[in-house]
Design an enzyme around this catalytic site. Structure first.
Site, PDB file in Angstrom:
ATOM      1  N   ASP A  89      -3.195  14.130   2.941  1.00  0.00           N
ATOM      2  CA  ASP A  89      -2.104  14.349   1.920  1.00  0.00           C
ATOM      3  C   ASP A  89      -1.575  12.974   1.575  1.00  0.00           C
ATOM      4  O   ASP A  89      -1.354  12.604   0.399  1.00  0.00           O
ATOM      5  CB  ASP A  89      -1.178  15.078   2.096  1.00  0.00           C
ATOM      6  CG  ASP A  89      -1.395  16.797   2.407  1.00  0.00           C
ATOM      7  OD1 ASP A  89      -2.390  17.144   1.787  1.00  0.00           O
ATOM      8  OD2 ASP A  89      -0.807  17.720   2.987  1.00  0.00           O
ATOM      9  N   HIS A 132      -0.416  -1.078   4.411  1.00  0.00           N
ATOM     10  CA  HIS A 132      -0.561  -0.489   5.455  1.00  0.00           C
ATOM     11  C   HIS A 132      -2.170  -0.299   5.609  1.00  0.00           C
ATOM     12  O   HIS A 132      -2.383   0.015   6.853  1.00  0.00           O
ATOM     13  CB  HIS A 132      -0.205   1.175   5.212  1.00  0.00           C
ATOM     14  CG  HIS A 132       1.510   1.284   5.276  1.00  0.00           C
ATOM     15  ND1 HIS A 132       2.255   0.634   6.165  1.00  0.00           N
ATOM     16  CD2 HIS A 132       2.135   1.682   4.098  1.00  0.00           C
ATOM     17  CE1 HIS A 132       3.603   1.021   5.701  1.00  0.00           C
ATOM     18  NE2 HIS A 132       3.204   1.397   4.469  1.00  0.00           N
ATOM     19  N   GLY A 140      -1.022   5.271   4.796  1.00  0.00           N
ATOM     20  CA  GLY A 140       0.185   5.303   4.223  1.00  0.00           C
ATOM     21  C   GLY A 140      -0.154   4.857   2.475  1.00  0.00           C
ATOM     22  O   GLY A 140       0.449   4.184   1.847  1.00  0.00           O
ATOM     23  N   ASP A 167       9.262  -4.424   1.773  1.00  0.00           N
ATOM     24  CA  ASP A 167       9.325  -2.994   1.752  1.00  0.00           C
ATOM     25  C   ASP A 167      10.031  -2.264   2.899  1.00  0.00           C
ATOM     26  O   ASP A 167      10.382  -2.719   3.840  1.00  0.00           O
ATOM     27  CB  ASP A 167       7.732  -2.610   1.935  1.00  0.00           C
ATOM     28  CG  ASP A 167       7.304  -1.184   1.573  1.00  0.00           C
ATOM     29  OD1 ASP A 167       7.630  -0.410   2.070  1.00  0.00           O
ATOM     30  OD2 ASP A 167       6.691  -1.364   0.254  1.00  0.00           O
ATOM     31  N   HIS A 169       9.164   0.212   4.754  1.00  0.00           N
ATOM     32  CA  HIS A 169       8.135   0.702   5.626  1.00  0.00           C
ATOM     33  C   HIS A 169       7.432  -0.747   6.223  1.00  0.00           C
ATOM     34  O   HIS A 169       7.276  -1.770   5.433  1.00  0.00           O
ATOM     35  CB  HIS A 169       7.210   1.399   5.269  1.00  0.00           C
ATOM     36  CG  HIS A 169       7.597   2.646   4.384  1.00  0.00           C
ATOM     37  ND1 HIS A 169       7.987   2.939   3.175  1.00  0.00           N
ATOM     38  CD2 HIS A 169       7.607   4.054   4.742  1.00  0.00           C
ATOM     39  CE1 HIS A 169       8.237   3.819   2.723  1.00  0.00           C
ATOM     40  NE2 HIS A 169       8.218   4.885   3.961  1.00  0.00           N
ATOM     41  N   ASP A 256      11.034   0.441  -2.288  1.00  0.00           N
ATOM     42  CA  ASP A 256      11.369   1.691  -1.778  1.00  0.00           C
ATOM     43  C   ASP A 256      12.700   1.473  -0.882  1.00  0.00           C
ATOM     44  O   ASP A 256      13.137   2.514  -0.349  1.00  0.00           O
ATOM     45  CB  ASP A 256      10.284   2.352  -1.248  1.00  0.00           C
ATOM     46  CG  ASP A 256       9.590   1.470  -0.250  1.00  0.00           C
ATOM     47  OD1 ASP A 256       9.840   0.227   0.049  1.00  0.00           O
ATOM     48  OD2 ASP A 256       8.409   1.738   0.532  1.00  0.00           O
ATOM     49  N   TYR A 300       9.120   4.754  -5.144  1.00  0.00           N
ATOM     50  CA  TYR A 300       8.586   6.181  -5.496  1.00  0.00           C
ATOM     51  C   TYR A 300       9.902   6.835  -6.487  1.00  0.00           C
ATOM     52  O   TYR A 300       9.694   7.855  -6.772  1.00  0.00           O
ATOM     53  CB  TYR A 300       8.285   6.733  -4.330  1.00  0.00           C
ATOM     54  CG  TYR A 300       7.442   6.071  -3.395  1.00  0.00           C
ATOM     55  CD1 TYR A 300       6.089   5.956  -3.716  1.00  0.00           C
ATOM     56  CD2 TYR A 300       7.691   5.368  -2.467  1.00  0.00           C
ATOM     57  CE1 TYR A 300       5.100   5.202  -3.143  1.00  0.00           C
ATOM     58  CE2 TYR A 300       6.949   4.700  -1.551  1.00  0.00           C
ATOM     59  CZ  TYR A 300       5.380   4.535  -1.990  1.00  0.00           C
ATOM     60  OH  TYR A 300       4.753   3.913  -1.255  1.00  0.00           O
TER      61      TYR A 300
END
Length: 391
Positions: A89, A132, A140, A167, A169, A256, A300
């Site tokens: 996903d 990533h 990711g 980021d 992340h 993000d 996002y």
């Protein structure tokens, strides 16, 4: 003739498209480019060049030949075998999964080559920042690691490189690719890995035995806001880049970290992100001979945040920063209403104060952000001959 700045852009970059339900929708890139046009940022000293598809030889700088074959086959038949990170996903297979991913890598490589060869002082690749992706697997939302490709090319030219990742992340793929290479300083300022994907990037992760101190991680508590985030960015970036003495700075500006982003839990305004961009530009000017390559990344909240954050970024790269209170052009706001039936922000600001106190002016052991900063400085600074408290 030397351009002040360069933007690598092609409408083909929006073919990196995981589908309607995926959070990384390419409309964020289109809206950013349209906002840049409407604001007039693309006029004047900023030169725009197209994004080429990176060659297999360039992709193999950081990715295995086997992995490239898997991605190519996935583009051809729509399927990927297990074990390569494709087809879930997060990073589903799509029609141009190899070509579109390779074009993003080509965009960032083109930006780095232009700066290194002296065609521009600074360059931006807003589609880049796929931090990533690993040597032999996607991760990711990232298929090919464009920053890794560009940094590897720069190393081949004899450069020392500093890479800064803002980021929300952890910049795990880039860190992993250069974990053993003391020529590359990787700095990642991110939400604590105990609370966010990919679950890596602790203060004690400092590089391999042959490159101690080359990896730098600041793991911030969820809901860290402007003053603490900017304090963390400045507290590690300025002294470590100065000590590393790079020939070029590459930065990733995933937005993000914004408080409205649906996939992370930091609270960093557009105003603070703009302040960080100016800080990075200043660090590049002082410690990297002005050579700076700026990338996009995560983000996002694709209408209210991404276009404004990256329009500010490109304006800073161009040497013509936008004032925070600049009005968002009405033509762009109408376009957003027609596209998404929502009201876009009226200005390029969230109305927040982007001032912060420098960490070197005093450490507060009762503050969770200061404790995170100090943990990183204690883990890394001695490897660079720096004092965790004083420098």
């Amino acid at each position: 003739m030397l351009a002040d700045a360069l933007l690598v852009w092609s409408e083909d970059l929006v073919s990196y498209d995981f589908g309607l339900a995926h959070p990384m929708t390419p409309v964020r890139l289109l809206l950013t480019h349209q906002l840049l046009e409407d604001l007039g940022v693309l006029d004047g000293s900023l030169r725009v060049v197209p994004a080429p598809v990176a060659s297999d030889a360039d992709l193999r700088r950081v990715h295995t030949a086997e992995y490239l074959d898997v991605v190519r086959r996935a583009e051809a038949d729509g399927h990927a075998p297990p074990g390569y990170g494709l087809g879930d996903d997060d990073t589903p297979v799509f029609g141009q999964v190899h070509t579109a991913s390779a074009r993003i890598a080509g965009s960032t490589l083109t930006a780095a080559q232009a700066v290194w060869r002296g065609d521009a002082r600074r360059a931006a690749s807003i589609a880049g920042g796929m931090h990533h992706a690993m040597p032999a697997r996607a991760s990711g939302f990232c298929v090919y690691n464009d920053a890794g490709v560009a940094i590897s090319w720069l190393l081949e030219q004899g450069a020392r490189v500093a890479y800064l990742d803002l980021d929300a992340h952890h910049g795990d793929g880039v860190e992993r690719m250069f974990w053993d290479d003391e020529r590359v300083l990787t700095i990642s300022v991110h939400q604590h890995p105990g609370s966010l994907f990919p679950g890596t990037g602790y203060a004690q992760d400092v590089g391999s035995a042959v490159a101690r101190g080359s990896a730098v991680n600041v793991a911030l508590p969820p809901r860290t806001a402007d003053a603490g985030w900017l304090r963390a960015v400045e507290a590690v970036t300025e002294p470590l880049v100065r000590a590393h003495a790079p020939d070029i700075l590459v930065s990733q500006h995933g937005c993000d970290c914004h408080g409205t982003d649906p996939l992370a839990q930091l609270d960093v305004s557009i105003d603070a992100q703009r302040a960080a961009q100016l800080l990075v530009a200043d660090v590049a000017d002082r410690y990297a001979a002005g050579r700076w390559v700026a990338l996009g990344g995560g983000g996002y909240e694709v209408i209210g945040v991404v276009p404004r954050a990256w329009a500010h970024l490109v304006a800073v790269v161009a040497g013509r920063p936008l004032e925070p209170g600049t009005a968002v052009p009405e033509a762009w706001r109408r376009r957003v209403r027609d596209l998404a039936d929502v009201e876009a922000p009226r200005t390029m600001s969230d109305g927040r104060d982007a001032r912060f106190a420098r960490f070197a002016d005093g450490f507060n052991p009762d503050d969770a952000v200061d404790r995170a900063i100090m943990a990183t400085r204690q883990a890394v600074f001695p490897w660079h001959g720096l004092d965790p408290i004083l420098d």
